[in-house]
Design a protein around this motif. Structure first.
Motif, mmCIF file in Angstrom:
data_model
loop_
_atom_site.group_PDB
_atom_site.id
_atom_site.type_symbol
_atom_site.label_atom_id
_atom_site.label_comp_id
_atom_site.label_asym_id
_atom_site.label_seq_id
_atom_site.Cartn_x
_atom_site.Cartn_y
_atom_site.Cartn_z
ATOM 1 N N THR A 87 77.801 8.224 20.555
ATOM 2 C CA THR A 87 78.896 8.545 20.258
ATOM 3 C C THR A 87 80.135 8.958 21.169
ATOM 4 O O THR A 87 80.807 8.645 21.525
ATOM 5 C CB THR A 87 78.373 10.177 19.815
ATOM 6 O OG1 THR A 87 77.726 10.103 18.300
ATOM 7 C CG2 THR A 87 79.827 10.815 19.989
ATOM 8 N N ALA B 270 69.144 5.903 15.383
ATOM 9 C CA ALA B 270 69.072 6.534 15.093
ATOM 10 C C ALA B 270 68.718 8.377 14.235
ATOM 11 O O ALA B 270 68.107 8.769 14.469
ATOM 12 C CB ALA B 270 70.516 7.489 16.172
ATOM 13 N N ALA B 271 69.672 7.894 13.354
ATOM 14 C CA ALA B 271 68.900 8.972 11.607
ATOM 15 C C ALA B 271 67.663 8.578 11.401
ATOM 16 O O ALA B 271 67.308 9.553 11.450
ATOM 17 C CB ALA B 271 70.448 8.624 10.921
ATOM 18 N N GLY C 10 82.026 7.845 15.192
ATOM 19 C CA GLY C 10 81.004 8.041 14.546
ATOM 20 C C GLY C 10 80.951 6.982 13.425
ATOM 21 O O GLY C 10 81.339 6.217 13.592
ATOM 22 N N PRO C 11 79.366 7.199 12.710
ATOM 23 C CA PRO C 11 79.104 5.524 11.898
ATOM 24 C C PRO C 11 80.229 5.494 10.575
ATOM 25 O O PRO C 11 80.841 4.179 10.771
ATOM 26 C CB PRO C 11 77.836 5.464 11.353
ATOM 27 C CG PRO C 11 78.033 7.217 11.686
ATOM 28 C CD PRO C 11 78.189 8.265 12.855
ATOM 29 N N TYR D 272 73.500 3.692 15.527
ATOM 30 C CA TYR D 272 73.423 5.732 14.046
ATOM 31 C C TYR D 272 72.454 5.481 13.410
ATOM 32 O O TYR D 272 71.623 6.570 13.265
ATOM 33 C CB TYR D 272 75.299 5.942 13.974
ATOM 34 C CG TYR D 272 75.570 6.446 15.347
ATOM 35 C CD1 TYR D 272 75.965 7.407 15.496
ATOM 36 C CD2 TYR D 272 77.054 5.064 15.339
ATOM 37 C CE1 TYR D 272 76.770 8.464 16.364
ATOM 38 C CE2 TYR D 272 78.342 5.801 15.588
ATOM 39 C CZ TYR D 272 77.406 6.760 16.454
ATOM 40 O OH TYR D 272 78.919 7.893 17.362
ATOM 41 N N THR E 264 70.106 9.345 20.969
ATOM 42 C CA THR E 264 70.527 7.861 20.606
ATOM 43 C C THR E 264 71.830 8.621 20.496
ATOM 44 O O THR E 264 72.579 7.715 20.687
ATOM 45 C CB THR E 264 69.853 7.547 20.016
ATOM 46 O OG1 THR E 264 68.500 7.162 20.972
ATOM 47 C CG2 THR E 264 70.306 6.293 20.158
ATOM 48 N N TRP E 265 71.837 9.519 19.561
ATOM 49 C CA TRP E 265 73.024 9.582 18.720
ATOM 50 C C TRP E 265 74.134 10.090 19.902
ATOM 51 O O TRP E 265 75.329 9.712 19.116
ATOM 52 C CB TRP E 265 72.516 10.346 17.726
ATOM 53 C CG TRP E 265 74.073 10.675 16.373
ATOM 54 C CD1 TRP E 265 74.575 11.469 16.616
ATOM 55 C CD2 TRP E 265 74.384 10.526 15.214
ATOM 56 N NE1 TRP E 265 75.215 11.890 15.413
ATOM 57 C CE2 TRP E 265 75.381 11.057 15.043
ATOM 58 C CE3 TRP E 265 73.211 9.531 14.404
ATOM 59 C CZ2 TRP E 265 75.931 10.712 13.716
ATOM 60 C CZ3 TRP E 265 73.834 9.158 12.803
ATOM 61 C CH2 TRP E 265 74.563 9.762 12.579
ATOM 62 N N TYR E 266 73.727 10.917 20.184
ATOM 63 C CA TYR E 266 74.306 11.590 21.272
ATOM 64 C C TYR E 266 75.705 10.379 22.757
ATOM 65 O O TYR E 266 76.435 9.647 22.549
ATOM 66 C CB TYR E 266 74.106 12.461 22.279
ATOM 67 C CG TYR E 266 74.959 13.221 23.832
ATOM 68 C CD1 TYR E 266 75.970 14.091 23.055
ATOM 69 C CD2 TYR E 266 74.597 12.259 24.885
ATOM 70 C CE1 TYR E 266 76.598 14.289 24.073
ATOM 71 C CE2 TYR E 266 75.464 13.022 24.681
ATOM 72 C CZ TYR E 266 76.150 13.499 25.348
ATOM 73 O OH TYR E 266 77.579 14.015 26.589
#
Length: 147
Positions: free
Chosen positions: A34, A115-116, A58-59, A112, A29-31
């Motif tokens: 981004t 995802a984190a 990024g966030p 983000y 998800t993060w990828y």
């Protein structure tokens, strides 16, 4: 009793697999977020409070750009939000566009965060699985010692 340590190991394996899946899902998800933000080729405005000139990928840069969009929109509308402007006010469309852009950027910031959180939860579950395996091993040794 041998059954309980075996089921403890089984539970540990299930928890570990779930943890690994959560880490992979969070990282994917993060990828993806981004990648999508980078594809938009957005740069944080030079008058931003922080990260000015940075690529929005990024966030923190997404948040910085959302804040500067709000600042610009309020300047254009005389400090009024979309809801505060008369329906026939020509700058209402500027406020609406700014609101949509900010919402899109904030959606990225939230993605983000999710995802984190997924990755953190995955790591935590994996550590819990290691603890369960340790407990199962200790229980198994205790059973052997009793016999």
């Amino acid at each position: 009793m041998a059954r309980s340590s075996g089921s403890g190991r089984g539970l540990a394996v299930v928890v570990a697999v779930i943890g690994v899946v959560m880490v992979i899902a969070g990282a994917a998800t993060w990828y993806m977020v981004t990648d999508q933000l980078s594809a938009e080729n957005i740069t944080v405005s030079e008058d931003a409070d922080f990260l000015a000139g940075d690529e929005v990928d990024g966030p923190f840069s997404a948040y910085a750009q959302a804040e500067v969009i709000n600042k610009h929109a309020l300047e254009a509308t005389g400090g009024k939000t979309y809801a505060e402007l008369d329906q026939d006010d020509p700058v209402r469309e500027v406020a609406m566009s700014a609101s949509f852009l900010r919402a899109s950027l904030f959606t990225s910031v939230v993605a983000y965060g999710v995802a984190a959180m997924a990755m953190g939860l995955g790591v935590t579950l994996f550590l819990v699985a290691l603890a369960l395996m340790s407990v199962a091993r200790t229980a198994s040794r205790a059973e052997v010692d009793r016999v």
